[in-house]
Design a protein around this motif. Structure first.
Motif, PDB file in Angstrom:
ATOM      1  N   PHE A   1       0.825  -1.203   0.000  1.00 13.89           N
ATOM      2  CA  PHE A   1       0.000   0.000   0.000  1.00 13.89           C
ATOM      3  C   PHE A   1       0.864   1.260   0.000  1.00 13.89           C
ATOM      4  O   PHE A   1       0.556   2.249  -0.665  1.00 13.89           O
ATOM      5  N   LEU A   2       1.979   1.239   0.747  1.00 15.63           N
ATOM      6  CA  LEU A   2       2.862   2.395   0.828  1.00 15.63           C
ATOM      7  C   LEU A   2       3.828   2.489  -0.344  1.00 15.63           C
ATOM      8  O   LEU A   2       4.423   3.533  -0.574  1.00 15.63           O
ATOM      9  N   ASN A   3       4.007   1.402  -1.073  1.00 14.47           N
ATOM     10  CA  ASN A   3       4.865   1.391  -2.254  1.00 14.47           C
ATOM     11  C   ASN A   3       4.036   0.950  -3.458  1.00 14.47           C
ATOM     12  O   ASN A   3       4.193  -0.158  -3.968  1.00 14.47           O
ATOM     13  N   PRO A   4       3.136   1.810  -3.921  1.00 19.79           N
ATOM     14  CA  PRO A   4       2.182   1.403  -4.961  1.00 19.79           C
ATOM     15  C   PRO A   4       2.865   1.085  -6.290  1.00 19.79           C
ATOM     16  O   PRO A   4       3.964   1.538  -6.583  1.00 19.79           O
ATOM     17  N   ILE A   5       2.177   0.287  -7.072  1.00 23.66           N
ATOM     18  CA  ILE A   5       2.665  -0.129  -8.383  1.00 23.66           C
ATOM     19  C   ILE A   5       2.435   0.987  -9.386  1.00 23.66           C
ATOM     20  O   ILE A   5       1.326   1.526  -9.494  1.00 23.66           O
ATOM     21  N   ASN A   6       3.476   1.355 -10.135  1.00 18.28           N
ATOM     22  CA  ASN A   6       3.342   2.335 -11.214  1.00 18.28           C
ATOM     23  C   ASN A   6       2.827   1.609 -12.449  1.00 18.28           C
ATOM     24  O   ASN A   6       3.525   0.789 -13.043  1.00 18.28           O
ATOM     25  N   LEU A   7       1.600   1.897 -12.848  1.00 16.77           N
ATOM     26  CA  LEU A   7       0.969   1.159 -13.933  1.00 16.77           C
ATOM     27  C   LEU A   7       1.712   1.304 -15.256  1.00 16.77           C
ATOM     28  O   LEU A   7       1.601   0.442 -16.123  1.00 16.77           O
TER      29      LEU A   7
END
Length: 700
Positions: A58-64
């Motif tokens: 959650f704190l390191n979200p995926i860059n789409l």
């Protein structure tokens, strides 16, 4: 074509504007997502570590715009067909221009997108501007959390000691009943992470005593990790974990096992090095690790020298020489009494490990190897029993594995096989598939020998460790439309050697089915049934003679009915009915719990409350109900006996930098006058705990 798609997305954004506006990232309640993954809770799961792992995503979200199939599968939301649709769409149209463009991808429905939103971003989070010092000092993901919690009723451990007949005093806790926790973290996704965690459990002294290895707070964890430094994908110093393959060798991180999500959770993802930030005092490495990228290869090396709690005893080798041996390892992390303090950091554990990971250009195939060498400061010689004679003995262990993953259309195959120093083998082989856009299927076979030794394994299994187990799992998920979902799994397992409390060869099975109906975003209904059949010893025979070698098959049924209803954008309620039945040795016992929640969510403050009535005939029918708690604190109490439990949780955002939480919970029993046993005993019928927490966010 891209312009036409963009225009279509803007139209969709207008249509769903009122819904989309309610999903700002900082307001997402990820607890709902966690509860769905965990399904029917069990006491032998390490939920704190699972919760911590999910929060790190959650704190390191995926860059789409910079992601890949492996990363998308790691969050357990997308099916194989949805992952393939995402990759195909991106290959055809290029980078996303809006998060709401997800609605244009085939197989993506609104429910899936809403689940995905908390864990993804579109901004170039990997772009580094300025020096490392400037990025650290200006990071918006920088915070400090401090928490205090305690039980207010007096436990026996805090009372004056008794005097024994020989004049010695009985054991008591040396510290106060307050539990203290602090966490400092500065990070930037895919760039860097540094911080520390401090912790003092209730009953532990806040004392500076190097002789007993206590320095104020009882536990200190720290890390500094850099990402994407030239060819180095990650460099980590301090405390860290690793997850590669299917978790036979390096299995730390988010592996939820069996739950209401029956497809995506059977597989482990290769996420590599991950900073360790939890307060659990075991299950992590302390040292350094680095991952180097050489074309299609990622090479990871790690070295660790960490203290471990354990019991040492002196063994006489000859008349003139003695040697210390390890008789047990302690994983509770508690150091409240003089005896528990003697266990603290008595053992040194050294680890050397490596991982080589290859990924094809098309990213549809990956293969890798793992190796881990572990050495203890003393030889491990546990007290031999009939059931544990194939457990690890000695001073050193080495473990090696080979794993693969292959994506063919909507079929995703994966597996890993490993061998330990003893010659014991462990293997996992599975498949996830989207047989139809509305039907998902998964199958997983595993085989762990009785002498397979893996200290950091977290593979899919019935037990808490991958040892002494053979099993076959099937999962189905059917979604005929956006309103209805039906999921089911069946798992057969057998144990080729004896287990604790099971002193003969045994087998069992488990199945779960959940039917979910959501006629609108305001209403969610589900009904769930789980049955588990396992053997255990019969301790009492009709002639009153004790025997640990007579088995009987115990069968347990769990039932749950749940209603979530959003009254408006601020108020919501949740109602749940749970019951269970346990059959063992021609005796049937039952239990149930009824709970009612009410939640209020405004801009600066939130309130959550619950009241539960429960009645269980024995410990086997205890009821597990997930509870909301302050950030980074997880709670699934086991309700056993007769009584009532309630809690009230409040959160208030004082300003953009400072947030305050307060929580009170109380359990009142009607079937007893004493709660607990030993030093945890409370004279009375109620137990009350409070939690207070402050979070200060820098650069906000």
């Amino acid at each position: 074509m891209k312009t036409l798609v963009s225009i279509g997305i803007l139209v969709l954004m207008v249509v769903h504007q009122s819904q989309a506006q309610t999903y700002r990232k900082d307001e997402i309640n990820i607890e709902n997502f966690i509860e769905e993954l965990f399904g029917m809770q069990r006491s032998d799961e390490n939920y704190e570590d699972l919760y911590e792992s999910l929060l790190q995503v959650f704190l390191n979200p995926i860059n789409l715009n910079k992601t890949n199939a492996e990363e998308l599968k790691s969050i357990f939301i997308l099916t194989p067909s949805q992952v393939n649709s995402f990759i195909a769409y991106q290959n055809q149209f290029g980078e996303f221009i809006s998060i709401y463009e997800l609605q244009a991808i085939p197989d993506f429905d609104l429910e899936t997108i809403y689940k995905l939103l908390p864990f993804v971003v579109l901004d170039d989070s990997e772009k580094m501007q300025g020096s490392l010092k400037e990025r650290v000092l200006s990071s918006k993901d920088a915070y400090f959390i401090f928490r205090q919690n305690r039980v207010w009723e007096t436990r026996k451990g805090y009372t004056p000691p008794d005097t024994l007949g020989n004049g010695e005093l009985t054991s008591r806790y040396l510290g106060d009943p307050n539990s203290l926790y602090g966490r400092f973290r500065i990070q930037h996704s895919k760039d860097f992470s540094l911080g520390f965690t401090i912790d003092k459990d209730s009953g532990e002294q806040f004392i500076w005593n190097p002789n007993s290895k206590r320095f104020g707070f009882n536990f200190l964890s720290y890390h500094f990790t850099l990402y994407n430094q030239g060819n180095f994908k990650a460099i980590s110093l301090g405390d860290f974990q690793m997850q590669t393959g299917q978790g036979l060798v390096f299995g730390a991180g988010f592996g939820v096992g069996k739950g209401a999500e029956t497809i995506t959770t059977v597989r482990r993802s290769t996420i590599g090095i991950r900073p360790y930030t939890a307060a659990l005092e075991f299950g992590f490495f302390r040292g350094m690790a680095a991952t180097y990228k050489a074309g299609p290869l990622n090479v990871t090396l790690m070295a660790s020298n960490a203290p471990r709690d354990g019991n040492l005893q002196v063994q006489i080798d000859t008349i003139e020489t003695t040697e210390e041996i390890i008789t047990s390892l302690q994983s509770s992390g508690l150091h409240r009494t003089a005896t528990e303090i003697t266990y603290k950091n008595r053992i040194r554990e050294k680890n050397l490990g490596a991982n080589i990971h290859y990924q094809s250009r098309k990213r549809d195939f990956q293969i890798g190897v793992n190796s881990l060498y572990t050495q203890f400061g003393q030889a491990f010689q546990r007290n031999r029993q009939v059931y544990n004679q194939y457990e690890f003995y000695g001073k050193a262990n080495h473990l090696h594995s080979l794993y693969f993953a292959y994506n063919y259309q909507n079929y995703f195959f994966f597996g890993e096989t490993a061998i330990s120093k003893s010659g014991g083998k462990g293997s996992v082989l599975g498949m996830m598939s989207s047989l139809h856009p509305k039907l998902g299927f998964s199958v997983l076979w595993r085989r762990f020998d009785r002498d397979f030794h893996s200290f950091y394994g977290n593979a899919f299994s019935e037990g808490t460790r991958p040892i002494n187990e053979h099993g076959l799992y099937f999962g189905l998920n059917y979604k005929p439309n956006q309103k209805i979902t039906w999921s089911v799994y069946y798992d057969y397992f057998r144990f080729p050697w004896l287990k604790y409390r099971v002193y003969a060869l045994s087998a069992g099975n488990e199945w779960l089915t959940r039917f979910t109906y959501s006629p609108s975003r305001k209403i969610l209904l589900f009904a769930q049934i789980r049955e588990e059949s396992k053997s255990r010893n019969i301790s009492e025979l009709q002639n009153n003679f004790q025997s640990g070698y007579q088995l009987s098959q115990g069968k347990k049924w769990n039932y749950a009915f749940n209603l979530d209803y959003s009254l408006d954008k601020h108020w919501s309620i949740k109602s749940r009915i749970m019951s269970s039945r346990f059959d063992f040795n021609n005796k049937t016992t039952r239990g149930f719990a009824i709970s009612q929640d009410i939640n209020v969510d405004y801009e600066k403050w939130r309130l959550s409350g619950r009241i539960v009535l429960f009645d269980t005939e024995d410990y086997d029918n205890r009821q597990f109900i997930y509870e909301r708690n302050v950030l980074w604190l997880f709670s699934i109490p086991a309700l056993n006996g007769q009584g009532m439990r309630y809690y009230l949780l409040g959160q208030y955002k004082i300003n953009p930098k400072l947030t305050f939480w307060a929580r009170i919970g109380r359990t009142i029993f009607t079937d007893r006058e004493v709660i607990g046993s030993g030093l945890q005993e409370i004279n009375g019928k109620k137990i009350t705990e409070t939690v207070f927490q402050l979070q200060y966010q820098f650069n906000r």
